[in-house]
Design a protein around this motif. Structure first.
Motif, PDB file in Angstrom:
ATOM      1  N   GLN A 121       0.718  -1.262  -0.016  1.00 31.25           N
ATOM      2  CA  GLN A 121       0.053   0.055   0.017  1.00 31.25           C
ATOM      3  C   GLN A 121       0.811   1.301   0.086  1.00 31.25           C
ATOM      4  O   GLN A 121       0.453   2.172  -0.711  1.00 31.25           O
ATOM      5  CB  GLN A 121      -0.804  -0.024   1.298  1.00 31.25           C
ATOM      6  N   LEU A 122       1.891   1.264   0.523  1.00 29.95           N
ATOM      7  CA  LEU A 122       2.717   2.557   0.877  1.00 29.95           C
ATOM      8  C   LEU A 122       3.468   2.768  -0.475  1.00 29.95           C
ATOM      9  O   LEU A 122       3.811   3.883  -0.987  1.00 29.95           O
ATOM     10  CB  LEU A 122       3.986   2.094   1.801  1.00 29.95           C
ATOM     11  N   ALA A 123       4.010   1.568  -1.323  1.00 27.29           N
ATOM     12  CA  ALA A 123       4.382   1.735  -2.492  1.00 27.29           C
ATOM     13  C   ALA A 123       3.377   2.525  -3.625  1.00 27.29           C
ATOM     14  O   ALA A 123       3.553   3.192  -4.255  1.00 27.29           O
ATOM     15  CB  ALA A 123       4.742   0.465  -3.386  1.00 27.29           C
ATOM     16  N   ALA A 124       2.158   1.905  -3.459  1.00 29.29           N
ATOM     17  CA  ALA A 124       0.863   2.594  -4.075  1.00 29.29           C
ATOM     18  C   ALA A 124       0.751   3.982  -3.772  1.00 29.29           C
ATOM     19  O   ALA A 124       0.519   4.688  -4.675  1.00 29.29           O
ATOM     20  CB  ALA A 124      -0.517   1.889  -3.743  1.00 29.29           C
ATOM     21  N   ILE A 125       0.964   4.400  -2.651  1.00 26.79           N
ATOM     22  CA  ILE A 125       0.616   5.736  -2.049  1.00 26.79           C
ATOM     23  C   ILE A 125       1.728   6.644  -2.723  1.00 26.79           C
ATOM     24  O   ILE A 125       1.357   7.744  -3.269  1.00 26.79           O
ATOM     25  CB  ILE A 125       0.857   5.574  -0.738  1.00 26.79           C
ATOM     26  N   ALA A 126       2.716   6.046  -2.809  1.00 28.06           N
ATOM     27  CA  ALA A 126       4.127   6.863  -3.323  1.00 28.06           C
ATOM     28  C   ALA A 126       3.962   7.140  -4.938  1.00 28.06           C
ATOM     29  O   ALA A 126       4.010   8.010  -5.329  1.00 28.06           O
ATOM     30  CB  ALA A 126       5.312   6.023  -3.068  1.00 28.06           C
ATOM     31  N   ILE A 127       3.417   5.943  -5.508  1.00 28.21           N
ATOM     32  CA  ILE A 127       3.205   6.242  -6.905  1.00 28.21           C
ATOM     33  C   ILE A 127       2.214   7.187  -7.367  1.00 28.21           C
ATOM     34  O   ILE A 127       2.229   8.193  -8.223  1.00 28.21           O
ATOM     35  CB  ILE A 127       2.925   5.023  -7.642  1.00 28.21           C
ATOM     36  N   ALA A 128       0.833   7.123  -6.322  1.00 28.32           N
ATOM     37  CA  ALA A 128      -0.357   7.994  -6.612  1.00 28.32           C
ATOM     38  C   ALA A 128       0.053   9.268  -6.456  1.00 28.32           C
ATOM     39  O   ALA A 128      -0.205  10.323  -7.028  1.00 28.32           O
ATOM     40  CB  ALA A 128      -1.306   7.438  -5.755  1.00 28.32           C
ATOM     41  N   THR A 129       0.821   9.463  -5.452  1.00 28.50           N
ATOM     42  CA  THR A 129       1.258  10.947  -4.936  1.00 28.50           C
ATOM     43  C   THR A 129       2.250  11.403  -6.096  1.00 28.50           C
ATOM     44  O   THR A 129       2.034  12.848  -6.444  1.00 28.50           O
ATOM     45  CB  THR A 129       1.709  11.089  -3.655  1.00 28.50           C
ATOM     46  N   ALA A 130       2.991  10.726  -6.547  1.00 33.66           N
ATOM     47  CA  ALA A 130       3.708  11.201  -7.673  1.00 33.66           C
ATOM     48  C   ALA A 130       3.364  11.719  -8.953  1.00 33.66           C
ATOM     49  O   ALA A 130       3.571  12.578  -9.498  1.00 33.66           O
ATOM     50  CB  ALA A 130       4.996  10.100  -7.986  1.00 33.66           C
ATOM     51  N   ASP A 131       2.284  10.918  -9.291  1.00 34.00           N
ATOM     52  CA  ASP A 131       1.494  11.125 -10.441  1.00 34.00           C
ATOM     53  C   ASP A 131       0.716  12.236 -10.146  1.00 34.00           C
ATOM     54  O   ASP A 131       0.235  13.182 -11.146  1.00 34.00           O
ATOM     55  CB  ASP A 131       0.435   9.981 -10.987  1.00 34.00           C
ATOM     56  N   THR A 132       0.154  12.571  -9.090  1.00 31.35           N
ATOM     57  CA  THR A 132      -0.717  13.802  -8.412  1.00 31.35           C
ATOM     58  C   THR A 132       0.233  15.077  -8.697  1.00 31.35           C
ATOM     59  O   THR A 132      -0.159  16.126  -9.318  1.00 31.35           O
ATOM     60  CB  THR A 132      -1.323  13.755  -7.076  1.00 31.35           C
ATOM     61  N   ALA A 133       1.437  14.780  -8.276  1.00 26.78           N
ATOM     62  CA  ALA A 133       2.314  16.038  -8.295  1.00 26.78           C
ATOM     63  C   ALA A 133       2.571  16.566  -9.810  1.00 26.78           C
ATOM     64  O   ALA A 133       2.540  17.607 -10.089  1.00 26.78           O
ATOM     65  CB  ALA A 133       3.780  15.548  -7.616  1.00 26.78           C
ATOM     66  N   LYS A 134       2.734  15.368 -10.619  1.00 23.13           N
ATOM     67  CA  LYS A 134       2.878  16.046 -11.982  1.00 23.13           C
ATOM     68  C   LYS A 134       1.782  16.368 -12.844  1.00 23.13           C
ATOM     69  O   LYS A 134       1.848  17.405 -13.471  1.00 23.13           O
ATOM     70  CB  LYS A 134       3.190  14.764 -13.006  1.00 23.13           C
ATOM     71  N   LYS A 135       0.610  15.752 -12.506  1.00 21.83           N
ATOM     72  CA  LYS A 135      -0.526  16.434 -12.953  1.00 21.83           C
ATOM     73  C   LYS A 135      -1.473  17.620 -12.354  1.00 21.83           C
ATOM     74  O   LYS A 135      -1.786  18.459 -13.335  1.00 21.83           O
ATOM     75  CB  LYS A 135      -1.838  15.347 -13.150  1.00 21.83           C
ATOM     76  N   LEU A 136      -1.395  17.626 -11.179  1.00 22.18           N
ATOM     77  CA  LEU A 136      -2.000  18.629 -10.446  1.00 22.18           C
ATOM     78  C   LEU A 136      -1.058  19.883 -10.275  1.00 22.18           C
ATOM     79  O   LEU A 136      -1.495  20.816 -10.282  1.00 22.18           O
ATOM     80  CB  LEU A 136      -2.840  18.049  -9.149  1.00 22.18           C
ATOM     81  N   CYS A 137       0.052  19.751  -9.705  1.00 23.01           N
ATOM     82  CA  CYS A 137       1.076  20.574  -9.153  1.00 23.01           C
ATOM     83  C   CYS A 137       1.984  20.903 -10.672  1.00 23.01           C
ATOM     84  O   CYS A 137       2.789  22.121 -10.246  1.00 23.01           O
ATOM     85  CB  CYS A 137       1.614  20.242  -7.966  1.00 23.01           C
TER      86      CYS A 137
END
Length: 333
Positions: free
Chosen positions: A183-199
């Motif tokens: 789950q921690l790996a999935a959270i890291a990947i999701a947050t990285a993708d969010t950083a790219k798309k949203l921020c």
């Protein structure tokens, strides 16, 4: 704030329909007028229409152009009840029970998103994170290929040299008490993708621990190491590294001593905390001691965007989270 100006601009260019199930709450009412005036979203307030209009009048809030959905009188109630029953009948749901549950504004608002009558939902001014997650997981569920719903805060630290000119993403600070390594790996990947798309930033993800690159041994450190390896395996295109202590993650001088071979250490702009206790404490320390603006918690991983608020939020906080939710809905096309 440059980021929120960017988010507002994006929201204004493609107006989305956002439902606010805490429709009679004072900050929500004030926020709804600001959202309408700034053209950030088409807003629907859920609740008793008479109560909403009475409170709006007391607050001097202009409801022109703002929709009100009263579960008790809505012509969509039967549709939502039947849909909810179909979704939950394998869990023992009955039509009678569904009729009572869907009248709850949080469930009613979530059903609006589910059937496409709204593009996203924002709640949490008076409800807990659990109150939001329960209908979200029952009705919206996770996006295809996503194993876990998580959250992040965008931390804006005035005058800071750390992160992306003082901006960092913290995750997970609101949803998962004790995530597994997977789950921690999935959270890291999701947050990285969010950083790219949203921020619109190039994510450099640090997997935080009390150990840096093997400096300590413990089962909780092992979890972070395993999560780091799994995240790298799943997404070799992302810069993810760990395990590392906070100072090694963001301070270049410390990084050169503790993790000299890391492409992330000293330059991290996305911080993944090992559990909810650390994440929640971490963001609140930065918020209070550094006078940082904490935008969120923003949820990620749902099939459609539904987002949480802090119960201590201001009306301006609600406006910003609605704008973020509207932009997330744009990504769902």
């Amino acid at each position: 704030m440059e980021l929120m100006k960017q988010i507002w601009d994006m929201a204004q260019k493609d107006i989305k329909r956002i439902v606010l199930p805490e429709g009679d709450e004072e900050r929500t009412l004030v926020a709804s007028q600001k959202i309408k005036e700034n053209g950030l979203a088409e807003v629907t307030l859920v609740g008793s229409e008479s109560v909403i209009r009475s409170k709006a009048a007391d607050l001097g809030v202009n409801l022109t152009g703002i929709n009100i959905a009263d579960p008790e009188t809505s012509d969509k109630l039967e549709v939502y009840v039947n849909e909810f029953y179909e979704l939950r009948k394998s869990k023992g749901m009955t039509i009678e029970k569904a009729g009572k549950i869907v009248r709850d504004p949080l469930y009613f608002g979530t059903m609006m998103v589910k059937v496409g009558d709204a593009d996203g939902m924002v709640s949490g001014a008076v409800h807990t994170t659990g109150d939001l997650l329960r209908p979200g997981l029952q009705i919206i569920k996770t996006a295809p290929g996503v194993s876990v719903v998580s959250s992040f805060f965008i931390m804006m630290v005035p005058g800071s040299k750390y992160g992306e000119e003082g901006m960092l993403l913290f995750s997970d600070c609101a949803v998962n008490p004790s995530p597994s390594s997977e789950q921690l790996a999935a959270i890291a990947i999701a947050t990285a993708d969010t950083a790219k798309k949203l921020c619109k930033i190039d994510p450099k993800v640090a997997m935080l621990s009390f150990s840096t690159m093997g400096s300590a041994d413990h089962e909780v450190v092992d979890k972070v190491r395993a999560a780091t390896e799994r995240a790298k395996e799943l997404r070799p295109d992302l810069l993810i590294d760990g395990e590392m202590q906070l100072d090694a993650a963001i301070v270049e001088k410390v990084a050169s001593q503790k993790a000299p071979n890391s492409d992330v250490a000293g330059k991290a702009n996305v911080l993944i905390f090992p559990d909810l206790q650390a994440g929640n404490i971490g963001y609140k320390l930065v918020q209070r001691f550094a006078n940082a603006e904490a935008i969120g918690p923003i949820c990620q991983g749902f099939d459609k965007p539904i987002n949480d608020l802090s119960r201590g939020c201001s009306s301006d906080d609600i406006v910003n989270v609605v704008a973020l939710t509207a932009v997330q809905a744009q990504f769902d096309k």
